[in-house]
Design an enzyme around this catalytic site. Sequence first.
Site, PDB file in Angstrom:
ATOM      1  N   GLY A   1      44.434  72.580  12.742  1.00 52.20           N
ATOM      2  CA  GLY A   1      43.699  71.358  13.121  1.00 52.20           C
ATOM      3  C   GLY A   1      44.621  70.178  13.410  1.00 52.20           C
ATOM      4  O   GLY A   1      44.177  69.037  13.419  1.00 52.20           O
TER       5      GLY A   1
ATOM      6  N   LYS B   1      25.259  65.689  22.641  1.00 47.20           N
ATOM      7  CA  LYS B   1      23.953  66.171  23.099  1.00 47.20           C
ATOM      8  C   LYS B   1      22.779  65.625  22.307  1.00 47.20           C
ATOM      9  O   LYS B   1      21.712  65.368  22.847  1.00 47.20           O
ATOM     10  CB  LYS B   1      23.926  67.704  23.011  1.00 47.20           C
ATOM     11  CG  LYS B   1      24.927  68.343  23.925  1.00 47.20           C
ATOM     12  CD  LYS B   1      24.784  69.854  23.922  1.00 47.20           C
ATOM     13  CE  LYS B   1      25.912  70.479  24.729  1.00 47.20           C
ATOM     14  NZ  LYS B   1      27.195  70.447  24.017  1.00 47.20           N
TER      15      LYS B   1
ATOM     16  N   LEU C   1      48.004  56.772   8.054  1.00 41.36           N
ATOM     17  CA  LEU C   1      49.144  55.924   7.641  1.00 41.36           C
ATOM     18  C   LEU C   1      48.872  54.455   7.986  1.00 41.36           C
ATOM     19  O   LEU C   1      48.346  54.162   9.055  1.00 41.36           O
ATOM     20  CB  LEU C   1      50.419  56.367   8.374  1.00 41.36           C
ATOM     21  CG  LEU C   1      50.979  57.745   8.025  1.00 41.36           C
ATOM     22  CD1 LEU C   1      52.213  58.036   8.880  1.00 41.36           C
ATOM     23  CD2 LEU C   1      51.348  57.813   6.551  1.00 41.36           C
TER      24      LEU C   1
ATOM     25  N   GLY D   1      45.497  65.593  10.975  1.00 42.59           N
ATOM     26  CA  GLY D   1      44.671  66.380  10.059  1.00 42.59           C
ATOM     27  C   GLY D   1      43.384  65.627   9.767  1.00 42.59           C
ATOM     28  O   GLY D   1      43.360  64.392   9.789  1.00 42.59           O
TER      29      GLY D   1
ATOM     30  N   VAL E   1      36.900  65.227  12.327  1.00 41.68           N
ATOM     31  CA  VAL E   1      37.042  63.936  11.649  1.00 41.68           C
ATOM     32  C   VAL E   1      35.673  63.392  11.208  1.00 41.68           C
ATOM     33  O   VAL E   1      35.483  62.983  10.061  1.00 41.68           O
ATOM     34  CB  VAL E   1      37.758  62.918  12.575  1.00 41.68           C
ATOM     35  CG1 VAL E   1      37.827  61.554  11.909  1.00 41.68           C
ATOM     36  CG2 VAL E   1      39.149  63.412  12.917  1.00 41.68           C
TER      37      VAL E   1
ATOM     38  N   THR F   1      35.009  60.409  18.533  1.00 41.92           N
ATOM     39  CA  THR F   1      35.112  61.325  19.671  1.00 41.92           C
ATOM     40  C   THR F   1      36.444  61.054  20.354  1.00 41.92           C
ATOM     41  O   THR F   1      37.224  60.211  19.913  1.00 41.92           O
ATOM     42  CB  THR F   1      33.996  61.055  20.696  1.00 41.92           C
ATOM     43  OG1 THR F   1      34.286  59.827  21.387  1.00 41.92           O
ATOM     44  CG2 THR F   1      32.639  60.928  20.033  1.00 41.92           C
ATOM     45  N   SER F   2      36.684  61.748  21.461  1.00 42.40           N
ATOM     46  CA  SER F   2      37.830  61.338  22.290  1.00 42.40           C
ATOM     47  C   SER F   2      37.283  61.027  23.675  1.00 42.40           C
ATOM     48  O   SER F   2      37.930  61.239  24.688  1.00 42.40           O
ATOM     49  CB  SER F   2      38.887  62.438  22.312  1.00 42.40           C
ATOM     50  OG  SER F   2      38.279  63.648  22.679  1.00 42.40           O
TER      51      SER F   2
ATOM     52  N   VAL G   1      47.095  55.503  15.598  1.00 47.56           N
ATOM     53  CA  VAL G   1      48.514  55.883  15.489  1.00 47.56           C
ATOM     54  C   VAL G   1      48.757  56.333  14.049  1.00 47.56           C
ATOM     55  O   VAL G   1      48.450  55.605  13.105  1.00 47.56           O
ATOM     56  CB  VAL G   1      49.437  54.677  15.795  1.00 47.56           C
ATOM     57  CG1 VAL G   1      50.906  55.115  15.727  1.00 47.56           C
ATOM     58  CG2 VAL G   1      49.130  54.076  17.141  1.00 47.56           C
TER      59      VAL G   1
ATOM     60  N   LYS H   1      50.011  56.544  21.970  1.00 49.00           N
ATOM     61  CA  LYS H   1      50.259  55.873  20.681  1.00 49.00           C
ATOM     62  C   LYS H   1      51.354  54.819  20.835  1.00 49.00           C
ATOM     63  O   LYS H   1      51.253  53.730  20.265  1.00 49.00           O
ATOM     64  CB  LYS H   1      50.667  56.903  19.628  1.00 49.00           C
ATOM     65  CG  LYS H   1      49.519  57.826  19.235  1.00 49.00           C
ATOM     66  CD  LYS H   1      49.990  58.883  18.271  1.00 49.00           C
ATOM     67  CE  LYS H   1      48.896  59.916  18.059  1.00 49.00           C
ATOM     68  NZ  LYS H   1      49.363  61.075  17.319  1.00 49.00           N
TER      69      LYS H   1
END
Length: 816
Positions: free
Chosen positions: A665, A508, A614, A799, A477, A556-557, A610, A683
């Site tokens: 992906g 890093k 969209l 995506g 992303v 990031t997650s 979410v 979500k």
Amino acid sequence: MKLLKFGGTSLANAEKFLCVADIIEKNQNNEQVATVLSAPAKITNYLVNIIENDININKILEQIDLAEKIFIEIIRNIKKIQSYFLYEETKQIIKIEFNKLKKIVHDFKSFKKYPENIQAIIISRGEILSIWIMKNILISRNHQITIIDPVENIVSIGNFLNSAVDINESKKRISKININKNNIILMAGFIAGNKKNELVILGRNGSDYSAAILACCLNANLCEIWTDVDGVLTSDPKKISNTSLLKSISYEEAMELSYFGAKVLHPKTIEPLKNFNIPCIIKNTSNIQSQGTLICKNNDCNQNNILKGVTNLDNIVMFTMSGCLLKQKNDVLPRIFNLFEKENINIILITQSSSKNNFSFCTLEKDSQKILFILNKLFKSELKEKLLNSIHIISNLSILSIIGFNISQKYDIASKIFCALGKSKVNVLAISQGSSKHSISVVIKKENVLKSLQNIHNTLFYNKKIINVFLLGIGGVGRTLIKQILKQKNFLENKNIEIKIRTISNSKKILFLNDLIDLKNWEKHFQESKKQFNLEILNKLLKENSFLNSVVIDCTSDEILSQQYINFFSKGFHVITSNKKANTSSLKYYNDIRNTTLKENKKFLYETNVGAGLPIIQTLQNLVNTGDNLICFKGILSGSLSFIFGKLEENILLSDATKKAKDLGFTEPNPCDDLSGIDVARKLLILAREVGYKIELEDIEIEPILPKNFQKCKNTKEFLNKLKEIDISFVERVRKARNIGKVLRFVGTIEKGGKCSVKIEEINSDNPLYKVKNGENALTFYTNYYQPIPLVLRGYGAGNDVTASGVFSDLLRIIL
Ligand code: ADP
Ligand code: ASP
Ligand code: MG
């Protein structure tokens, strides 16, 4: 007669010396020219190093050698280009000057510091040699030269190191010199002579002042100051990237600009020119064609634009005096002013409270100890009797000034300045408006000066809305977002929007981008970057760079980063995130974020949490804001599960479908996170919280797709292998559903009252979710306004392209 002055930047090497000689010759063809020269760039700094350090012979000789080498290099190269140049003679003169310097150094080696008269001699050697070199270049081109000795002819008032000039006396002396009309006149800048004919200097950067004085003394009709920029710009181009050239400014504005730090002119330069009504043009030796900036009488210059520039003066201290004496007696300030006048101390800015209880003044840091000493002495008894409180000093300050014609009478400028400062969390310690009609000055901490300068400059002078991005995460992303920003650059430029990516980081490393780095090549620069990334570095960096419209984008997650958002808001940043961790953290943190955004007036945008790109969150917020209520919700919230369940219908095995989704992906880095149902639950939690349900993640009922032991898989490969074990059971479930005309879908539900669940459901063909597959998401909202037919939002919900574009549109919402 025309006066030309060339600064050190215009004399930095042989080519530049020769270019200056060309400019002099060209002008001399039209009218007689008098030229003032500075020392070649850097030379005065080396010479100042000699006098500023404790006398240490070896170090000093090193500095002398460095300076001498620069001169020898210059004349050697001049000889290469102009073979008839008087090289040997010039070399002899350079040797003699530097030997003299070495002798002085030896003579004073037992001293702690050089006496001021000797300091003046040392630091003026550069100018003397510039004149010798130029003289020999011009003589070798067959010109006749008259040298004016500034020690004999420019009469100074004041001390050895920062003198002013008695112009009338200097004019008298110069008028006595017999100057042939065909000769080119040369004079060393920076230097003058006192009544005893001793050499003094006019302060750092003082050869601009020398030029103005000589122009007045010779009745020149124009004074041209040649430097390394196109003219006077709206700010220092070394600090601000988007400055613009001022075509003309008044004497008063130029004085104000230079007084408050625009180094392009020495602050004393303009006053004599104004008094003698001589116009001045600032021009660029490296861009001769440019028109430059004309400095002239107000009526003669173009005043279409009121605002002229933003400048800063650093190394400032502020003294504050308070106590009842100030109310009782009116002579406190005059006593201070008198003393400062005698001690040659300059007050740069002064403010007094209307109650007369206290007043503050700013001076240069270098004078602060002396000032404290003399004030304590001057008010010894008043301080003892507590008529005055002890003197308060704040150091490490800067004065930031905004200059413009009659600026203090314009109602909206101060408000814009304060708004720009406030938005980047810069506190103003003192302000001065009105004492000069043409400037507004604020005192701020020095650590804030650069960002404040940029923010104010952009607000007042730059006709573009700038968004400053600090990007965290360069996975799919993050990378795609950079690509999309690059692609839209011109489109946005036409809409007056500029997106500046200031930093790019992964877990890093971090890359700082500046105007020299082309964003197109960020990957190369990122690979080369040696700057480590951690939270401490990030927070320090954000503190120093809270420009207007600054945004942290979290692609990031990462859980730990998501816990930093409150910190980011408090530092003045908006936050945009595709990371769901913050919104699915504890309800307390969720609420704290909302409260902080309100308090700090910052935006928190997470449209991609979410359904990727969209428009779900915004639509829901619009419904809630306008009084609608959710009755119930059903949706396919996972692009990856939509794809996988769609593939099951086409008789593809679960393990193969999952692998394919990962390759495209569509999945989280480990697809186990998708199939565990936790991502859909997150979500759903975000949607439920958005419509006002106060629930935690644990409150959501998840019917697992996977048996319990699957969660333990260490990596993706192991997980995909293990998935084969349940392929058959899914083939069976799909077949059973198909037999009754239904399909399997992984559905999130919010029931009336807020009960939430995620589970595999068998869906009828008349349900809006029946046809949703191939990575599409579909969300059906039954609300007071939307019933019995629900509001349905449907489209790709995963995506890199759609997610990045969702982040991008959040980014534009910062300024739109
Ligand atoms: P010189 O050696 O020619 O005297 P200086 O370095 O003293 O040159 O002055 C030119 C420099 O002044 C520019 O390179 C620029 O960085 C700086 N400067 C500061 N403020 C301004 C401004 N408002 N406009 C133009 N230049 C500025
Ligand atoms: N060479 C001196 C200095 O660097 C004077 C000048 O350049 O104007 O300060
Ligand atoms: Mg200068």
